[in-house]
Design an enzyme around this catalytic site. Structure first.
Site, mmCIF file in Angstrom:
data_model
loop_
_atom_site.group_PDB
_atom_site.id
_atom_site.type_symbol
_atom_site.label_atom_id
_atom_site.label_comp_id
_atom_site.label_asym_id
_atom_site.label_seq_id
_atom_site.Cartn_x
_atom_site.Cartn_y
_atom_site.Cartn_z
ATOM 1 N N GLU A 124 -37.861 -1.302 25.652
ATOM 2 C CA GLU A 124 -37.699 -2.784 25.124
ATOM 3 C C GLU A 124 -37.937 -2.792 23.822
ATOM 4 O OE1 GLU A 124 -40.466 -5.641 26.668
ATOM 5 O OE2 GLU A 124 -39.381 -7.311 26.176
ATOM 6 N N LYS B 284 -32.943 -11.127 27.742
ATOM 7 C CA LYS B 284 -34.098 -11.455 28.594
ATOM 8 C C LYS B 284 -34.122 -12.896 28.628
ATOM 9 C CE LYS B 284 -39.068 -10.220 28.279
ATOM 10 N NZ LYS B 284 -39.920 -9.627 27.493
ATOM 11 N N CYS C 39 -38.490 -6.364 31.314
ATOM 12 C CA CYS C 39 -40.100 -6.477 31.123
ATOM 13 C C CYS C 39 -40.594 -7.724 32.066
ATOM 14 C CB CYS C 39 -40.552 -6.467 29.749
ATOM 15 S SG CYS C 39 -42.184 -6.072 29.664
HETATM 16 N N1 LIG Z 1 -42.850 -7.523 27.100
HETATM 17 C C1 LIG Z 1 -43.045 -8.076 28.138
HETATM 18 O O1 LIG Z 1 -42.350 -9.046 28.757
HETATM 19 C C2 LIG Z 1 -44.526 -7.986 28.818
HETATM 20 C C3 LIG Z 1 -44.899 -8.580 30.159
HETATM 21 C C4 LIG Z 1 -46.091 -8.395 30.733
HETATM 22 O O2 LIG Z 1 -46.884 -7.805 29.963
HETATM 23 C C5 LIG Z 1 -46.581 -8.939 31.992
HETATM 24 O O3 LIG Z 1 -47.730 -8.750 32.280
HETATM 25 O O4 LIG Z 1 -45.606 -9.700 32.541
#
Ligand SMILES: NC(=O)CCC(=O)C(=O)O
Length: 279
Positions: A43, A112, A146
């Site tokens: 990402e 996203k 993510c």
């Molecule tokens: N970059 C992100 O979206 C991190 C997501 C994350 O850490 C989580 O716990 O969910």
């Protein structure tokens, strides 16, 4: 059909797209010699989470990133799931994944959907609205970013369209490593799909990242897992396994979608009124 995957678990230079492009170019040149079918990046690999400087460093319409990965894909005759980058649009900046095939054509784009407040995404980024479906090597694929993995409904929506492989690109911090591993395994088991998850390594001014990129098969078994350090994780996946597992336990045929919708809308008469009266 088998497909060879390489996840580039990079450390990312904070807010320095030129430096990160150089690193990626060098790494891809190295890995391409092993002839992977698909290379995956993490990402926000061009900027990291340098969100306060997005005005300066985000990529206008993704033009620079697209040209960069198209050239690499064509030169090395390899498919690239190019993590995500900060894309500047007329309506703000999105966290956007691009996918290039071996011929250098852009075959997918996904922004996203779920913005992660703990890392201030909601203050600087706009969420996307389209699904992340694309085809690579004749495999139907989905791409998410993510925090999206905490939303099984979103991923299920992709699987219902026939996706067999789920690509996850991430900057997932170390303190929640156990969530990362468990959520990814759950997404693989409940959707009976391959999960290819590429996280970053290293740290930035606010977070230490977990690494532990993972390849998980449709039965939930770990095919390959990286350490915390920068590295390339390689694995071979066999797409036939998706249908085998889906035949063995036919969860897609056994879903009771009308009941789920009724339950979410609270239309089921069987729910005791007293349940809602509890504080
Ligand atoms: N970059 C992100 O979206 C991190 C997501 C994350 O850490 C989580 O716990 O969910």
């Amino acid at each position: 059909m088998t497909v060879k995957i390489a996840c580039l678990q990079l450390d990312i230079a904070f807010g320095n797209p030129a430096e990160n492009e150089q690193r990626v170019e060098k790494e891809i040149e190295k890995i391409a010699k092993d002839r992977p079918d698909i290379i995956v990046l993490p990402e926000l690999w061009t900027t990291g989470y340098d969100l306060t400087r997005l005005d300066e460093i985000a990529d206008e319409d993704g033009t620079r990133t697209k040209a960069f990965i198209q050239k690499l894909a064509k030169t090395h005759h390899v498919n690239i799931v190019a993590g995500s980058v900060a894309k500047k649009t007329a309506n703000g900046v999105t966290n956007t994944m691009y996918i290039a095939d071996r011929n250098g054509a852009i075959v997918g784009e996904y922004s996203k959907l779920h913005l992660f407040q703990l890392m201030n995404e909601h203050l600087y980024l706009q969420s996307g609205e389209k699904m992340g479906l694309f085809t690579l090597e004749n495999a139907r694929c989905a791409g998410v970013i993510c925090y999206d993995i905490r939303f099984p409904e979103w991923i299920r929506a992709h699987m219902v369209q026939g996706a067999e492989v789920l690509f996850v690109v991430a900057e997932w911090p170390l303190p929640r490593l156990s969530h990362w591993r468990t959520l990814l395994a759950a997404r693989a088991i409940e959707n009976q799909c391959y999960v290819i998850a590429c996280n970053r390594a290293g740290s930035d001014p606010n977070n230490v990242f977990a690494g532990h990129s993972l390849v998980i098969d449709p039965w939930g078994e770990i095919v390959a897992e990286a350490s915390e350090q920068p590295c390339t994780l390689t694995a071979q996946i066999d797409l036939a396994k998706v249908n085998e597992v889906r035949k063995q336990i036919p969860i897609f045929a056994d879903r009771r979608i009308d009941d789920y919708i009724a339950a979410e809308k609270n239309l089921q008469k069987s729910v005791d009124k007293s349940f809602h009266n509890h504080v």
